[in-house]
Design a protein around this motif. Structure first.
Motif, PDB file in Angstrom:
ATOM      1  N   LEU A 225      13.240  18.419 -22.475  1.00 26.59           N
ATOM      2  CA  LEU A 225      11.810  18.225 -22.587  1.00 26.59           C
ATOM      3  C   LEU A 225      11.112  19.564 -22.357  1.00 26.59           C
ATOM      4  O   LEU A 225      11.382  20.234 -21.359  1.00 26.59           O
TER       5      LEU A 225
ATOM      6  N   ALA B  88      10.290  16.511 -27.090  1.00 20.73           N
ATOM      7  CA  ALA B  88      11.654  16.095 -26.755  1.00 20.73           C
ATOM      8  C   ALA B  88      12.637  16.559 -27.813  1.00 20.73           C
ATOM      9  O   ALA B  88      12.294  16.706 -28.987  1.00 20.73           O
TER      10      ALA B  88
ATOM     11  N   LEU C  50      12.394   9.628 -29.533  1.00 20.10           N
ATOM     12  CA  LEU C  50      11.863   8.894 -28.393  1.00 20.10           C
ATOM     13  C   LEU C  50      11.617   7.421 -28.671  1.00 20.10           C
ATOM     14  O   LEU C  50      11.905   6.562 -27.819  1.00 20.10           O
TER      15      LEU C  50
ATOM     16  N   TYR D   6      13.532   5.896 -25.443  1.00 16.66           N
ATOM     17  CA  TYR D   6      13.219   6.476 -24.131  1.00 16.66           C
ATOM     18  C   TYR D   6      11.868   5.993 -23.623  1.00 16.66           C
ATOM     19  O   TYR D   6      10.907   5.860 -24.383  1.00 16.66           O
TER      20      TYR D   6
ATOM     21  N   VAL E 139       8.885   7.463 -21.497  1.00 15.50           N
ATOM     22  CA  VAL E 139       8.391   8.779 -21.118  1.00 15.50           C
ATOM     23  C   VAL E 139       7.242   8.611 -20.138  1.00 15.50           C
ATOM     24  O   VAL E 139       6.311   7.844 -20.384  1.00 15.50           O
TER      25      VAL E 139
ATOM     26  N   ARG F 114       2.123   8.753 -28.135  1.00 15.02           N
ATOM     27  CA  ARG F 114       3.407   9.244 -28.652  1.00 15.02           C
ATOM     28  C   ARG F 114       3.300   9.488 -30.151  1.00 15.02           C
ATOM     29  O   ARG F 114       2.805   8.642 -30.891  1.00 15.02           O
TER      30      ARG F 114
ATOM     31  N   CYS G  63       6.392  15.977 -17.302  1.00 14.53           N
ATOM     32  CA  CYS G  63       6.798  14.832 -18.097  1.00 14.53           C
ATOM     33  C   CYS G  63       8.262  14.526 -17.784  1.00 14.53           C
ATOM     34  O   CYS G  63       9.015  15.418 -17.352  1.00 14.53           O
TER      35      CYS G  63
ATOM     36  N   ALA H 257      11.665  11.610 -18.869  1.00  7.20           N
ATOM     37  CA  ALA H 257      12.154  10.607 -19.815  1.00  7.20           C
ATOM     38  C   ALA H 257      13.406   9.938 -19.270  1.00  7.20           C
ATOM     39  O   ALA H 257      14.185  10.552 -18.520  1.00  7.20           O
TER      40      ALA H 257
ATOM     41  N   TYR I 265      13.847   8.671 -13.137  1.00  6.98           N
ATOM     42  CA  TYR I 265      13.901   9.363 -14.420  1.00  6.98           C
ATOM     43  C   TYR I 265      15.003  10.419 -14.420  1.00  6.98           C
ATOM     44  O   TYR I 265      15.130  11.191 -13.466  1.00  6.98           O
TER      45      TYR I 265
END
Length: 125
Positions: A4, A24, A28, A32, A34, A71, A95, A97, A112
């Motif tokens: 990331l 990323a 995503l 994932y 996030v 996103r 951030c 993920a 995470y």
């Protein structure tokens, strides 16, 4: 391995806006969760917002309405738009993920697996 990379942030006056981005290295959408977290000097890391695999969004207390997470699936990127900023929003923003999170864990930074490098946001009064 997922990577990331964050961009954005900086110095802004109270009432202003900033946009943070988290790019990323993997797709995503539908894979994932996030999240965005922030950590002010001397304080615990705090949940800001998250976007689930299906695109549903979640916000920390008192941030909904000022912050918006979104996103861009075509670019594997998640943005955090921050409006009406105040000095209490000053922090390093991260951030993160994860592929396996369940909804009840979205707000828990310890759950995470992957993290961005962090970016400083400073709001002057």
């Amino acid at each position: 391995q997922m990577q990331l990379v964050q961009s954005g942030g900086g110095l802004v006056q109270a009432g202003g806006s900033l946009r943070l981005s988290c790019a990323a290295s993997e797709r995503l959408a539908h894979r994932y969760v996030v999240g965005w977290f922030r950590q002010a000097s001397g304080k615990e890391r705090e949940f800001v917002a998250a976007i689930g695999r299906n695109g549903h969004t979640y916000y920390g207390d008192s941030l909904r309405g000022r912050f918006t997470i979104s996103r861009d699936s075509s670019k594997n990127k998640v943005d955090l738009q921050m409006n009406d900023l105040n000095p209490e929003d000053t922090a390093v923003y991260y951030c993160a993920a994860d592929q396996r999170l369940i909804l009840s864990s979205y707000t828990q930074h310890t759950q995470y697996d992957y993290w961005g490098q962090g970016t400083q946001v400073t709001v002057s009064s």
